[in-house]
Design a protein around this motif. Structure first.
Motif, PDB file in Angstrom:
ATOM      1  N   VAL A 183       0.875  -1.174   0.000  1.00 55.54           N
ATOM      2  CA  VAL A 183       0.000   0.000   0.000  1.00 55.54           C
ATOM      3  C   VAL A 183       0.911   1.222   0.000  1.00 55.54           C
ATOM      4  CG1 VAL A 183      -1.826   1.245   1.204  1.00 55.54           C
ATOM      5  CG2 VAL A 183      -1.789  -1.245   1.267  1.00 55.54           C
ATOM      6  N   THR A 214      -2.008   6.748   0.285  1.00 50.72           N
ATOM      7  CA  THR A 214      -3.227   6.022  -0.062  1.00 50.72           C
ATOM      8  C   THR A 214      -4.167   6.051   1.140  1.00 50.72           C
ATOM      9  OG1 THR A 214      -1.930   4.508  -1.421  1.00 50.72           O
ATOM     10  CG2 THR A 214      -4.152   3.805  -0.850  1.00 50.72           C
ATOM     11  N   LEU A 256      -7.798   4.514   2.264  1.00 46.76           N
ATOM     12  CA  LEU A 256      -8.868   3.583   1.908  1.00 46.76           C
ATOM     13  C   LEU A 256      -9.465   2.970   3.164  1.00 46.76           C
ATOM     14  CD1 LEU A 256      -7.601   1.334  -1.056  1.00 46.76           C
ATOM     15  CD2 LEU A 256      -9.640   2.747  -1.061  1.00 46.76           C
ATOM     16  N   SER A 257     -10.798   2.923   3.210  1.00 50.15           N
ATOM     17  CA  SER A 257     -11.399   2.149   4.287  1.00 50.15           C
ATOM     18  C   SER A 257     -12.112   0.966   3.636  1.00 50.15           C
ATOM     19  CB  SER A 257     -12.365   2.999   5.103  1.00 50.15           C
ATOM     20  OG  SER A 257     -13.226   3.698   4.260  1.00 50.15           O
ATOM     21  N   LEU A 300     -11.040  -1.955   3.086  1.00 51.33           N
ATOM     22  CA  LEU A 300     -10.163  -2.732   2.215  1.00 51.33           C
ATOM     23  C   LEU A 300     -10.066  -4.160   2.770  1.00 51.33           C
ATOM     24  CD1 LEU A 300      -7.999  -2.685  -0.110  1.00 51.33           C
ATOM     25  CD2 LEU A 300      -6.348  -2.035   1.629  1.00 51.33           C
ATOM     26  N   VAL A 358       2.227  -1.686   4.630  1.00 51.38           N
ATOM     27  CA  VAL A 358       1.239  -0.612   4.600  1.00 51.38           C
ATOM     28  C   VAL A 358       1.921   0.721   4.865  1.00 51.38           C
ATOM     29  CG1 VAL A 358      -0.941   0.219   5.555  1.00 51.38           C
ATOM     30  CG2 VAL A 358      -0.496  -2.230   5.459  1.00 51.38           C
ATOM     31  N   ARG A 369      -2.783   5.138   4.790  1.00 49.62           N
ATOM     32  CA  ARG A 369      -3.737   5.022   5.902  1.00 49.62           C
ATOM     33  C   ARG A 369      -4.921   4.199   5.422  1.00 49.62           C
ATOM     34  NH1 ARG A 369      -2.292   9.266   9.538  1.00 49.62           N
ATOM     35  NH2 ARG A 369      -4.154   8.957  10.768  1.00 49.62           N
ATOM     36  N   VAL A 370      -4.872   2.908   5.730  1.00 54.02           N
ATOM     37  CA  VAL A 370      -5.952   2.044   5.275  1.00 54.02           C
ATOM     38  C   VAL A 370      -6.599   1.319   6.450  1.00 54.02           C
ATOM     39  CG1 VAL A 370      -5.078   1.686   2.940  1.00 54.02           C
ATOM     40  CG2 VAL A 370      -4.331   0.174   4.775  1.00 54.02           C
ATOM     41  N   SER A 371      -7.886   1.079   6.267  1.00 53.16           N
ATOM     42  CA  SER A 371      -8.622   0.311   7.256  1.00 53.16           C
ATOM     43  C   SER A 371      -9.318  -0.833   6.521  1.00 53.16           C
ATOM     44  CB  SER A 371      -9.656   1.196   7.948  1.00 53.16           C
ATOM     45  OG  SER A 371     -10.379   0.436   8.891  1.00 53.16           O
ATOM     46  N   THR A 396      -2.476   4.343  11.580  1.00 55.91           N
ATOM     47  CA  THR A 396      -3.833   4.142  11.087  1.00 55.91           C
ATOM     48  C   THR A 396      -4.667   3.419  12.140  1.00 55.91           C
ATOM     49  OG1 THR A 396      -5.140   3.357   9.197  1.00 55.91           O
ATOM     50  CG2 THR A 396      -3.417   1.895   9.960  1.00 55.91           C
TER      51      THR A 396
END
Ligand SMILES: [Zn+2]
Length: 212
Positions: A97, A101, A103-104, A106, A115, A118-120, A135
């Motif tokens: 990632v 970037t 994205l939630s 995911l 990672v 900041r993805v959730s 994150t």
């Protein structure tokens, strides 16, 4: 007049596939056996993300089919870039990632995952899952090895399960580790941690209660 019965040509089987014994016999008859000159294709063991069974596949292959459930298995590495709208990734390869970037929701199943954005969502890695950016992850995390980098704050909304956990930054939430959790110098582990072996190095901090 004697009754004449022909031998069935097709070996009956419910699945439509040849019975194992007959299949192995035919494979043995048609397989090339060149002794020392036999070409050995390098293979690796993969675990099917649909049925969980192990298969051996050629190392260089980009996709294969599970020999157990026949699911199509993607083996390519996946890059998730800023602006990406892709929310589901299923691969036996690695996922990266990229920075910036966001994205939630995911959903990722892969080998190693790094990672930097900041993805959730929910992440399942058969290898190492490394967070290099702060994150909050709302879904569940499962990985063989979970790493929280220095300066990174990782908040677990639904908890994480791993074999080994290495905390260099800050990790908070419910954590379950089969083998070992190491909290390094300057790191903070906060929350409920279930693990037979929690090592807090000098300068590290563990705030919470363990269930062992
Ligand atoms: Zn399978």
């Amino acid at each position: 007049m004697p009754e004449f019965k022909t031998e069935p040509i097709v070996v009956p089987s419910d699945s439509g596939l040849l019975p194992a014994g007959e299949r192995d016999r035919r494979v043995a008859l048609t397989s090339f056996r060149g002794g020392d000159s036999r070409v050995q294709v390098p293979t690796r063991e993969v675990i099917c993300y649909e049925c969980g069974s192990k298969s051996r596949v050629p190392s260089a292959a980009l996709s294969a089919n599970c020999i157990h459930c026949h699911a199509h298995l993607n083996m390519a590495d996946v890059e998730i870039r800023p602006g990406s709208r892709r929310l589901t990734v299923r691969t036996l390869g690695d996922v990266h990632v990229q920075p910036d970037t966001v994205l939630s929701h995911l959903s990722v199943v892969c080998r190693h995952m790094e990672v930097e954005g900041r993805v959730s969502g929910s992440f399942r890695c058969s290898g190492t899952l490394r967070f290099c950016e702060s994150t909050r992850v709302g879904g569940t995390i499962s990985a063989r090895r979970l790493v929280v980098d220095k300066g990174v704050q990782l908040e677990l909304g639904s908890g994480a399960a791993a074999e080994e956990v290495e905390v260099y930054g800050q990790l908070s939430g419910i954590l379950q580790a089969k083998k070992k959790v190491t909290v390094y110098r300057g790191a903070v582990l906060e929350g409920n941690c279930k693990c037979p072996d929690i090592e807090v190095r000098p300068g590290g901090r563990y705030v919470g209660n363990d269930s062992y």
